[in-house]
Every structure is written in C-alpha cells, then in structure tokens.
Design a protein around this motif. Structure first.
Motif, PDB file in Angstrom:
ATOM      1  N   THR A 260     131.170  37.953  56.623  1.00 34.15           N
ATOM      2  CA  THR A 260     131.842  38.252  57.892  1.00 34.15           C
ATOM      3  C   THR A 260     133.083  39.101  57.627  1.00 34.15           C
ATOM      4  O   THR A 260     133.856  39.364  58.538  1.00 34.15           O
ATOM      5  CB  THR A 260     132.239  36.962  58.662  1.00 34.15           C
ATOM      6  OG1 THR A 260     132.421  35.905  57.734  1.00 34.15           O
ATOM      7  CG2 THR A 260     131.205  36.562  59.674  1.00 34.15           C
ATOM      8  N   GLY A 261     133.244  39.523  56.385  1.00 31.78           N
ATOM      9  CA  GLY A 261     134.388  40.353  56.029  1.00 31.78           C
ATOM     10  C   GLY A 261     133.938  41.715  55.538  1.00 31.78           C
ATOM     11  O   GLY A 261     133.085  42.358  56.148  1.00 31.78           O
ATOM     12  N   SER A 262     134.471  42.110  54.373  1.00 34.77           N
ATOM     13  CA  SER A 262     134.269  43.492  53.921  1.00 34.77           C
ATOM     14  C   SER A 262     132.813  43.839  53.624  1.00 34.77           C
ATOM     15  O   SER A 262     132.422  44.997  53.702  1.00 34.77           O
ATOM     16  CB  SER A 262     135.125  43.763  52.686  1.00 34.77           C
ATOM     17  OG  SER A 262     134.622  43.063  51.569  1.00 34.77           O
ATOM     18  N   ARG A 263     132.010  42.835  53.261  1.00 35.60           N
ATOM     19  CA  ARG A 263     130.614  43.147  52.928  1.00 35.60           C
ATOM     20  C   ARG A 263     129.869  43.726  54.140  1.00 35.60           C
ATOM     21  O   ARG A 263     128.892  44.441  53.994  1.00 35.60           O
ATOM     22  CB  ARG A 263     129.909  41.891  52.432  1.00 35.60           C
ATOM     23  CG  ARG A 263     129.057  42.129  51.213  1.00 35.60           C
ATOM     24  CD  ARG A 263     128.246  40.903  50.849  1.00 35.60           C
ATOM     25  NE  ARG A 263     129.025  39.831  50.313  1.00 35.60           N
ATOM     26  CZ  ARG A 263     128.711  38.532  50.450  1.00 35.60           C
ATOM     27  NH1 ARG A 263     127.631  38.180  51.102  1.00 35.60           N
ATOM     28  NH2 ARG A 263     129.472  37.605  49.930  1.00 35.60           N
ATOM     29  N   TYR A 264     130.351  43.422  55.322  1.00 34.94           N
ATOM     30  CA  TYR A 264     129.713  43.907  56.549  1.00 34.94           C
ATOM     31  C   TYR A 264     129.892  45.425  56.727  1.00 34.94           C
ATOM     32  O   TYR A 264     128.998  46.116  57.189  1.00 34.94           O
ATOM     33  CB  TYR A 264     130.299  43.163  57.756  1.00 34.94           C
ATOM     34  CG  TYR A 264     129.862  43.711  59.096  1.00 34.94           C
ATOM     35  CD1 TYR A 264     128.550  43.568  59.532  1.00 34.94           C
ATOM     36  CD2 TYR A 264     130.765  44.378  59.923  1.00 34.94           C
ATOM     37  CE1 TYR A 264     128.150  44.069  60.760  1.00 34.94           C
ATOM     38  CE2 TYR A 264     130.371  44.884  61.157  1.00 34.94           C
ATOM     39  CZ  TYR A 264     129.061  44.724  61.569  1.00 34.94           C
ATOM     40  OH  TYR A 264     128.659  45.232  62.778  1.00 34.94           O
ATOM     41  N   PHE A 265     131.081  45.904  56.377  1.00 38.71           N
ATOM     42  CA  PHE A 265     131.364  47.308  56.750  1.00 38.71           C
ATOM     43  C   PHE A 265     131.577  48.213  55.543  1.00 38.71           C
ATOM     44  O   PHE A 265     131.970  49.362  55.711  1.00 38.71           O
ATOM     45  CB  PHE A 265     132.593  47.373  57.677  1.00 38.71           C
ATOM     46  CG  PHE A 265     133.859  46.805  57.066  1.00 38.71           C
ATOM     47  CD1 PHE A 265     134.567  47.515  56.119  1.00 38.71           C
ATOM     48  CD2 PHE A 265     134.339  45.551  57.434  1.00 38.71           C
ATOM     49  CE1 PHE A 265     135.727  47.009  55.558  1.00 38.71           C
ATOM     50  CE2 PHE A 265     135.499  45.025  56.876  1.00 38.71           C
ATOM     51  CZ  PHE A 265     136.194  45.766  55.937  1.00 38.71           C
ATOM     52  N   TRP A 266     131.311  47.725  54.323  1.00 39.92           N
ATOM     53  CA  TRP A 266     131.797  48.464  53.156  1.00 39.92           C
ATOM     54  C   TRP A 266     131.300  49.909  53.054  1.00 39.92           C
ATOM     55  O   TRP A 266     132.069  50.838  52.978  1.00 39.92           O
ATOM     56  CB  TRP A 266     131.483  47.696  51.865  1.00 39.92           C
ATOM     57  CG  TRP A 266     132.304  48.236  50.747  1.00 39.92           C
ATOM     58  CD1 TRP A 266     131.905  49.069  49.756  1.00 39.92           C
ATOM     59  CD2 TRP A 266     133.710  48.021  50.569  1.00 39.92           C
ATOM     60  NE1 TRP A 266     132.967  49.390  48.952  1.00 39.92           N
ATOM     61  CE2 TRP A 266     134.092  48.771  49.427  1.00 39.92           C
ATOM     62  CE3 TRP A 266     134.684  47.309  51.251  1.00 39.92           C
ATOM     63  CZ2 TRP A 266     135.400  48.803  48.965  1.00 39.92           C
ATOM     64  CZ3 TRP A 266     135.985  47.332  50.783  1.00 39.92           C
ATOM     65  CH2 TRP A 266     136.329  48.070  49.661  1.00 39.92           C
ATOM     66  N   ASN A 267     130.014  50.116  53.019  1.00 39.80           N
ATOM     67  CA  ASN A 267     129.558  51.496  52.731  1.00 39.80           C
ATOM     68  C   ASN A 267     128.913  52.167  53.943  1.00 39.80           C
ATOM     69  O   ASN A 267     128.499  51.507  54.897  1.00 39.80           O
ATOM     70  CB  ASN A 267     128.600  51.529  51.526  1.00 39.80           C
ATOM     71  CG  ASN A 267     127.347  50.723  51.778  1.00 39.80           C
ATOM     72  OD1 ASN A 267     127.372  49.718  52.467  1.00 39.80           O
ATOM     73  ND2 ASN A 267     126.231  51.181  51.241  1.00 39.80           N
ATOM     74  N   GLN A 268     128.880  53.478  53.861  1.00 39.40           N
ATOM     75  CA  GLN A 268     128.446  54.321  54.980  1.00 39.40           C
ATOM     76  C   GLN A 268     126.984  54.740  54.834  1.00 39.40           C
ATOM     77  O   GLN A 268     126.447  54.755  53.733  1.00 39.40           O
ATOM     78  CB  GLN A 268     129.261  55.625  54.960  1.00 39.40           C
ATOM     79  CG  GLN A 268     130.747  55.434  55.022  1.00 39.40           C
ATOM     80  CD  GLN A 268     131.282  55.577  56.425  1.00 39.40           C
ATOM     81  OE1 GLN A 268     130.568  56.010  57.312  1.00 39.40           O
ATOM     82  NE2 GLN A 268     132.519  55.212  56.639  1.00 39.40           N
TER      83      GLN A 268
END
Ligand code: SF4
Length: 375
Positions: A260-268
């Motif tokens: 629910t943190g950075s792993r959700y939005f890390w890469n494009q």
C-alpha cells in the motif's frame, strides 16, 4: 491539500459513490497491486483498491480459513458487511493464496455484475512471463470492452498509461521530499497520500499531490529534523494507528516497501507502439512482491537502495500474521539490511494492533538506535 489525503482515506466509500453519481461510470474493486489499472482507466472505469477497516469482525469465519492473514479476512469482511455494495465489478491479479481466497469467497457470496481473475505469472523472471502477461492483458481488455460496451482504442490506452504514469511520478516526487534531513511531511501523512491514491480518481489525486508539492511542502518545517529516521517494510500496511504510534515515540517514517506504499507506484510504463506489451513489461519488472521474487532475490537490493537513499537509521519489518510470502522474505531482509548497518525490529500485525505492547518494543528499538548513534 495535505489534509485532503486523510479526508480521502477516511471517506473512500462516499467518494466512490459520489464519483458514480457524478460521472455515471462503473467502479471496479480490485485486490492486489498487480491489477493493470491502465486498462480500467482506458475504459473510464474507476479502480478502487479493496482494503480492510482495522476493526474487529466476526463475519468471515465460515468463509475463510482462520489461519489466513488478517488482511485478507479484513478485506472480505468489508464485502460481507456490505461496505463495498456500490462496486460494479471486482477483480484480482494472482498474487498470494490468502487474498485469492478473499476474492473467491466475495465472488461466490456477493457477486457484482462483472468479476475477473487475471493470471498474473508468478515466475516473473522467466523470459516467457512478458509475452504470457501481454496475451492475458489482451484477453482482459476484451472482457472489459464487453462489460462496458465500448472498444478500448490505442488512444484510450495512451490516456490510461499517461494517467498512471503521471500519478506514479507525482508520488515519487512526494516521497523524494522525505529524503531531506528535515522531512516536510510525516510518515502518517505519506501513508494517507499513498493509500488514497489507490481509490481516488487518478487525475484528481495527481493534481492534489502536485499542489502540495508546489505550495505546502516547500519550506514546511514540522521539526522532524531531530527525529530518528525509519523505514517500514513487509506485508500490506495501511494501519494509521500503528504509524501514528511509531512516530509518536520520537521517530519519523521516511520511506517504505509494502504494497500500500511505494511498491504500488514505483515504476512507470515505458511507452511503445504495442501498448499492452508496454504495460506487461511494467508489471513484470516492478519491485516484486515476495510471492514473485525468485529464483533471484531482487527485493533485497531494492530495499537496501531505499534504506540508503532515504538515509534511515533503522527499519521496522512488519508481517501480517500468517503471511507466508513475507515470512519467507523477512530473514533475508534482516540479514541484508544488517550488512549495511541498518538494524531491524520485527513486529507481527493483526487486524487490530496491540498499540501498548508495540509501543514498548518500538521505544526500546529507538533507544537502541540512539545508543548506536552515541558510540
Ligand atoms: S501477501 Fe501476505 S499480507 Fe498480502 S494478502 Fe498475501 S498473505 Fe496477506
């Protein structure tokens, strides 16, 4: 704007219902961050991550094995209690058996008009995983087209990709502000921003993050410069009471690695002519959940990078009780962080957290870190 994230966190259901009334669009509940939201956004569907409420409940016992993680039981409880009764669809991308059981039971007992199981490969390191997922995305796109009654064009997919990429970049920029020796935001504020990003309209959320970055966070001084810098990693964690307690003990959480943190939005998504291939590559190559991090252990290096770049003094490793994937991951993470001089504290989370007991352990950990600092 910073307060808006907390408001969105607390009013997730009201927000989605209002969104439906306003737009006449469909809402898709989803389990697991491997769900390709780009395709849902391309179809003008609002993706809403299904999370628990951290309240004791007694409704899941007949439906889900008691030794499955409290997170998946809490998620299912929300469905059984009717809190997500506005969903038009519900889906999962294969991650772990626990959350899949929550999905299966939800589908059986409270089926919305559309449900979908996306076979996200486990062996993401196999050369066959990208073509496999690309082909599954094609099938999924076709199912969504049938559901919404409209073709999803390349232009639609481009819009979905752009919305997700802009959101991810904004969240990365927000997390970057926390690299500062005097972080302009607390870990609790960051948790509200990261979690609410998983159910608020992406353009609206991105605009709020951008406004916070441009107006509120510049020069913001919360006096966090002398707090002990921590990171959180492990199983799913959106337990705000827990984070509040940890920060109340004299620390500031500056980064994280959980779903629910950075792993959700890390890469494009790196755009390319074959849009579905580009999306498949993004989900295969993202920071892995421990269910998919084999045979090579890529997570260790990623977590070390976070610890070093965000300059943390220690890490709190949390495991949802009975979470097998993280249980296997944790010993190596502790060893790996120890090798770069980052001590760890292990805590096991349940639906509700024994704040008093944990507080004593967190205080002892912070004391130990302060002593290490002295000598
Ligand atoms: S990965 Fe762990 S916390 Fe997440 S759903 Fe599975 S068992 Fe639960």
């Amino acid at each position: 704007m910073i307060e808006m994230f907390e408001e969105w966190y607390k009013s997730r259901h009201e927000y989605a219902k209002e969104w439906k009334d306003k737009t006449g669009g469909k809402v898709m509940g989803f389990f697991c961050t491997y769900v390709p939201e780009e395709i849902l956004l391309a179809a003008n569907v609002l993706p809403v991550r299904i999370l628990g409420s951290h309240e004791p409940q007694n409704v899941t016992e007949p439906h889900i094995f008691g030794m499955y993680c409290p997170f998946c039981r809490d998620c299912l409880a929300q469905g059984l209690l009717g809190r997500y009764d506005y969903l038009d669809g519900m889906m999962i991308a294969q991650s772990c058996l626990h959350i899949r059981q929550a999905f299966t039971s939800w589908k059986k007992h409270m089926p919305p008009e559309f449900t979908y199981y996306l076979p996200m490969p486990h062996q993401v390191q196999s050369p066959r995983s990208i073509p496999f997922l690309r082909s599954e995305l094609e099938t999924f796109k076709g199912a969504v087209e049938q559901w919404v009654g409209k073709e999803i064009t390349d232009a639609d997919l481009d819009r979905g990709i752009e919305l997700m990429n802009a959101s991810r970049q904004a969240m990365r920029d927000l997390y970057d502000t926390r690299k500062s020796a005097n972080s302009p935001m607390t870990g609790l504020e960051a948790m509200y921003a990261a979690a609410s990003n998983q159910w608020i309209d992406k353009a609206e959320h991105t605009a709020a993050v951008r406004e916070a970055l441009a107006k509120e966070l510049v020069g913001r001084d919360l006096g966090l410069g002398d707090k002990t810098r921590l990171m959180i990693l492990g199983s799913e964690d959106d337990d705000t009471a827990f984070v509040n307690m940890v920060e109340g003990c004299g620390s500031v959480i500056v980064t994280d690695d959980h779903c629910t943190g950075s792993r959700y939005f890390w890469n494009q998504v790196e755009p390319e002519e074959d849009r579905l291939l580009a999306i498949a590559k993004r989900y295969i190559n993202r920071p892995a959940c421990p269910t998919k991090d084999w045979p090579q252990r890529t997570r260790l290096e990623h977590v070390r990078m976070l610890a070093q770049e965000w300059n943390v003094a220690g890490a709190i490793i949390i495991q949802q009780k009975f979470c097998d994937p993280h249980e296997l991951d944790i010993p190596e993470q502790r060893k790996s962080l120890g090798e770069i001089g980052v001590p760890t504290l292990f805590l096991e989370l349940d639906v509700t957290v024994p704040v008093g007991q944990f507080k004593i352990r967190v205080e002892a950990f912070l004391e130990m870190l302060a002593e290490e600092d002295l000598f």
